[in-house]
Design an enzyme around this catalytic site. Structure first.
Site, PDB file in Angstrom:
ATOM      1  N   HIS A  58      -7.403  -5.949   0.420  1.00 26.55           N
ATOM      2  CA  HIS A  58      -6.221  -5.144   0.741  1.00 26.55           C
ATOM      3  C   HIS A  58      -5.502  -5.642   1.994  1.00 26.55           C
ATOM      4  O   HIS A  58      -4.523  -5.049   2.420  1.00 26.55           O
ATOM      5  CB  HIS A  58      -6.663  -3.686   0.941  1.00 26.55           C
ATOM      6  CG  HIS A  58      -5.557  -2.678   0.844  1.00 26.55           C
ATOM      7  ND1 HIS A  58      -4.907  -2.387  -0.337  1.00 26.55           N
ATOM      8  CD2 HIS A  58      -4.986  -1.873   1.783  1.00 26.55           C
ATOM      9  CE1 HIS A  58      -3.999  -1.448  -0.130  1.00 26.55           C
ATOM     10  NE2 HIS A  58      -4.010  -1.126   1.143  1.00 26.55           N
ATOM     11  N   ASP A  86     -10.021  -5.449  -3.822  1.00 28.33           N
ATOM     12  CA  ASP A  86      -9.485  -4.406  -2.948  1.00 28.33           C
ATOM     13  C   ASP A  86     -10.367  -3.163  -3.054  1.00 28.33           C
ATOM     14  O   ASP A  86     -10.547  -2.619  -4.154  1.00 28.33           O
ATOM     15  CB  ASP A  86      -8.055  -4.086  -3.401  1.00 28.33           C
ATOM     16  CG  ASP A  86      -7.309  -3.151  -2.479  1.00 28.33           C
ATOM     17  OD1 ASP A  86      -7.939  -2.258  -1.888  1.00 28.33           O
ATOM     18  OD2 ASP A  86      -6.077  -3.299  -2.362  1.00 28.33           O
ATOM     19  N   SER A  91       0.827  -1.205   0.000  1.00 28.42           N
ATOM     20  CA  SER A  91       0.000   0.000   0.000  1.00 28.42           C
ATOM     21  C   SER A  91       0.869   1.268   0.000  1.00 28.42           C
ATOM     22  O   SER A  91       1.647   1.474  -0.932  1.00 28.42           O
ATOM     23  CB  SER A  91      -0.966  -0.041   1.192  1.00 28.42           C
ATOM     24  OG  SER A  91      -1.968   0.940   1.064  1.00 28.42           O
TER      25      SER A  91
END
Length: 298
Positions: free
Chosen positions: A275, A240, A160
């Protein structure tokens, strides 16, 4: 500079060390976790390479240490792991005045801030890529049976915001070949074009977009010449919730068109994955093998 050993934890075939130390770059006490693979405890002819893992928004060094399952892969191939913190912390460290989770403490975006009140403490690029490797090298020198290479034979990955940090550092430092390889899990690939990046860059670097380019992978691709063989590995889950509005990995592919990185970015869209660290841990083995090859372990 002295590291304090806060905890030593037997993990898989090696040991996870939880450390802290005073940083001159951030002006704060910084925490970092280091995993020593099983090979470290036996005499090696060659030094053990190191993989740096940069974590995402809201995270600390603990998240990936506990949930990514890197340790079995480190033992399999024989590399050490470094898990830095995601920002400076402590009394007096400025945070987002709006108390949001995507800016300020635990959300440094791994840049060297130039704006008040953040520039005093938020010098995370210099901390991670300069100060921390040097200090770890000194701390571990003449300890154990094997030498650890925190500076020369190193690779970088992240998740991320940390995926952005890995891409940014790899490309920004590419001319000097600082990192042998780079991979990312659901990275923020072109921060200048999404809200997370615009907020962070604006707050840390100022509102002039020209000042964002030296950290932005989408621009760095055009400013850096691939020597001909290096590739970047990316995994992105289609389930995600941030995929379409904040991460947008396809933008990086578009930016690479016509550059020396065209065709060198291996983007894997994996159906249904979100995610979380369930996603990260699933593809850690593939990323570990990728880095092991580039670090000369396969």
């Amino acid at each position: 500079m002295t590291f304090q050993i806060k905890q030593e934890i037997a993990s898989c075939g090696g040991k996870l060390m939880k450390l802290s130390h005073p940083s001159k770059k951030t002006g704060t006490e910084m925490e970092v976790n280091v995993y020593l693979p099983k090979q470290y405890f036996h005499k090696q002819d060659q030094s053990i390479p190191v993989l740096y893992y940069l974590s995402g928004l809201t995270c600390s060094p603990q998240n990936a240490s506990e949930k990514a399952f890197w340790q079995p892969q480190a033992d399999k191939y024989g590399f050490a792991l470094v898990f830095p913190d995601t920002s400076p912390r402590g009394e007096g460290v400025p945070d987002d005045p709006e108390e949001s989770w995507d800016f300020g403490i635990s959300a440094s975006f791994y840049v060297d801030a130039t704006q008040e009140p953040y520039k005093k403490n938020y010098q995370m690029f210099s901390y991670i890529h300069d100060e921390l490797p040097r200090e770890l090298s000194q701390f571990f020198e003449n300890k154990g049976n094997s030498k650890l290479d925190f500076v020369e034979n190193v690779a970088i990955t992240g998740h991320s915001m940390g995926g952005f940090g890995a891409l940014s550092a790899f490309l920004k430092l590419y001319p000097e070949r600082k990192y042998k390889s780079c991979s990312a899990f659901a990275p923020i690939t072109f921060p200048s074009k999404v809200q997370w990046g615009q907020k962070a860059f604006g707050g840390y670097l100022g509102q002039e977009e020209e000042k964002w380019k030296p950290y932005d992978p989408g621009h760095l691709l055009k400013m850096t010449t691939n020597i001909g063989s290096d590739k970047i590995l990316i995994h992105q889950g289609t389930g995600d919730p941030f995929y379409k509005n904040q991460l947008k990995p396809e933008l990086l592919l578009e930016a690479s068109k016509g550059t020396s990185w065209d065709g060198k970015i291996n983007l894997n869209l994996v159906e249904g994955f979100d995610h979380s660290y369930y996603f990260v841990s699933t593809f850690v083995p593939e990323h570990a093998e990728f880095h092991a090859k580039n670090l000369g372990l396969i």
